[in-house]
Design an enzyme around this catalytic site. Structure first.
Site, short mmCIF file in Angstrom:
data_model
loop_
_atom_site.label_atom_id
_atom_site.label_comp_id
_atom_site.label_asym_id
_atom_site.label_seq_id
_atom_site.Cartn_x
_atom_site.Cartn_y
_atom_site.Cartn_z
CE LYS A 1 -8.88 -18.00 7.49
NZ LYS A 1 -9.58 -18.25 6.26
CE LYS B 1 -2.13 -14.21 5.43
NZ LYS B 1 -3.14 -13.70 6.34
P1 NAP Z 1 -4.74 -9.58 -1.81
O1 NAP Z 1 -5.51 -9.76 -3.05
O2 NAP Z 1 -3.26 -9.73 -1.84
O3 NAP Z 1 -5.11 -8.13 -1.23
C1 NAP Z 1 -4.43 -7.56 -0.15
C2 NAP Z 1 -4.89 -6.13 0.01
O4 NAP Z 1 -4.22 -5.55 1.12
C3 NAP Z 1 -4.53 -5.24 -1.21
O5 NAP Z 1 -5.62 -4.35 -1.37
C4 NAP Z 1 -3.27 -4.52 -0.71
O6 NAP Z 1 -3.07 -3.26 -1.34
C5 NAP Z 1 -3.61 -4.33 0.75
N1 NAP Z 1 -2.43 -4.11 1.60
C6 NAP Z 1 -1.51 -5.04 1.95
N2 NAP Z 1 -0.60 -4.49 2.77
C7 NAP Z 1 -0.96 -3.20 2.95
C8 NAP Z 1 -0.41 -2.13 3.69
N3 NAP Z 1 0.69 -2.30 4.44
N4 NAP Z 1 -1.03 -0.93 3.61
C9 NAP Z 1 -2.14 -0.76 2.86
N5 NAP Z 1 -2.72 -1.74 2.14
C10 NAP Z 1 -2.12 -2.95 2.19
O7 NAP Z 1 -5.23 -10.58 -0.66
P2 NAP Z 1 -6.67 -11.22 -0.41
O8 NAP Z 1 -6.70 -12.57 -1.03
O9 NAP Z 1 -7.73 -10.23 -0.74
O10 NAP Z 1 -6.60 -11.48 1.17
C11 NAP Z 1 -6.89 -10.49 2.13
C12 NAP Z 1 -6.99 -11.15 3.50
O11 NAP Z 1 -8.05 -12.12 3.48
C13 NAP Z 1 -5.71 -11.91 3.92
O12 NAP Z 1 -5.51 -11.75 5.31
C14 NAP Z 1 -6.05 -13.36 3.59
O13 NAP Z 1 -5.34 -14.29 4.37
C15 NAP Z 1 -7.54 -13.39 3.91
N6 NAP Z 1 -8.28 -14.45 3.19
C16 NAP Z 1 -8.07 -14.68 1.86
C17 NAP Z 1 -8.78 -15.69 1.23
C18 NAP Z 1 -8.56 -15.99 -0.24
O14 NAP Z 1 -9.02 -17.04 -0.70
N7 NAP Z 1 -7.92 -15.12 -1.01
C19 NAP Z 1 -9.72 -16.46 1.93
C20 NAP Z 1 -9.95 -16.17 3.27
C21 NAP Z 1 -9.22 -15.17 3.89
P3 NAP Z 1 -2.35 -3.19 -2.80
O15 NAP Z 1 -3.45 -3.40 -3.78
O16 NAP Z 1 -1.77 -1.81 -2.87
O17 NAP Z 1 -1.29 -4.25 -2.83
#
Ligand code: NAP
Length: 294
Positions: free
Chosen positions: A173, A241
């Protein structure tokens, strides 16, 4: 045969649609999100709600985590109310977040000590891929564990590749992120070069995109740069990040990664100008400032 009991932790932008696809595929899913309100749509669609990662683990044979960064994955797996507190013998933890390969390897050892197994399985394809169930999944771990999890991956993605042992999914990744971000900078430079020399940048893109210089970044981000459309597909803050993870891994391996470091520095400039929540095509603003072109 009874369907495998799944658990899902982290219903953010990616996690929510992924849970919906697992439910659609017929899996029973127990969900946990730190902010409980984000589980409502999944519960309405048939998921069971848990109130801690421990409770998810107690009810699941395969547990997926999709949270933000390395410390967050450590928290939900190894924290005081974490998955390890309720892990069933023989259970599998699949971390699909993008995090550090070395942190992944440490977690895999802890999970194995407790009688479970881990796969790291980060994804690419963004929220559109998560919704459509067309993610590209790059997995690290044991082949037999990967085979066991294939029905789950098939509900989430269109390509799933076992790339090596623990941490190797995360490593691939990060390779993906190096390719994407260095190519992004090349597109910015070419657009700026064309503009300074007096060529219409859209015509330049049309002229080169079907030749050796063609790329996803050129086709998708180039026209947005030219139109000064900086709305996020993928935000600079999230890209930073991932670049920090790649640079940290390069440092651990004593591997010079100069182009990657340069892009991260230019993105620092964007963040300093309050552009962290803009799309990664806003990298061009860093070059515009350097070249005195606005
Ligand atoms: P997001 O919308 O910010 O969601 C993050 C999730 O993690 C939320 O449910 C958050 O809970 C939870 N979380 C964060 N810290 C936590 C903790 N310490 N304890 C418990 N829950 C926690 O992010 P996302 O876009 O879905 O991304 C998730 C992952 O996928 C990341 O690693 C990102 O790099 C990867 N990713 C993202 C994309 C994209 O296009 N978005 C593409 C590929 C990969 P809350 O709701 O309470 O904040």
């Amino acid at each position: 045969m009874q369907a495998t009991q799944l658990g899902f932790i982290g219903l953010g932008i990616m996690g929510q649609p992924m849970v919906m696809n697992l439910l659609k595929a017929g899996f029973p899913v127990t969900v946990y999100n730190r902010t409980t309100s984000k589980t409502e749509a999944a519960v309405a669609a048939g998921a069971a709600r848990a109130y801690s990662p421990r409770e998810v683990a107690e009810k699941s044979e395969i547990i997926i985590t999709m949270v933000t960064d390395s410390p967050d994955v450590v928290d939900v797996i190894a924290g005081s109310e974490g998955v390890l507190q309720g892990l069933r013998p023989g259970a599998v933890v699949i971390d699909m977040s993008t995090i550090s390969p070395s942190v992944t390897r440490r977690l895999a050892l802890e999970i194995e000590k407790q009688g479970g197994d881990m796969l790291d399985a980060p994804v690419s394809g963004g929220d559109t891929g998560a919704k459509a169930g067309t993610l590209a999944i790059m997995a690290g771990g044991k082949a037999e564990v990967f085979e066991r999890c294939l029905p789950v991956f098939r509900a989430l993605g269109k390509s799933m590749t076992l790339v090596g042992g623990h941490g190797m999914g995360q490593t691939v990744k990060l390779c993906n992120q190096i390719l994407v971000s260095v190519n992004n900078l090349a597109v910015c430079e070419a657009v700026q070069f064309a503009r300074r020399a007096g060529v219409d940048a859209n015509i330049m893109i049309e002229a080169v995109k079907n030749g050796a210089a063609g790329s996803w970044q050129l086709n998708n981000l180039g026209p947005r740069m030219v139109a000064s459309d900086f709305a996020p597909g993928f935000m600079i803050d999230l890209q930073q990040k991932d670049l920090a993870l790649a640079l940290e891994a390069a440092r651990e391996m004593k591997l010079p990664s100069p182009a990657l470091a340069l892009v991260a520095q230019l993105f620092n400039g964007c963040q300093a100008h309050g552009e962290g929540r803009e799309g990664t095509q806003a990298l061009i603003k860093s070059l515009q400032r350097l070249g005195n072109m606005h």
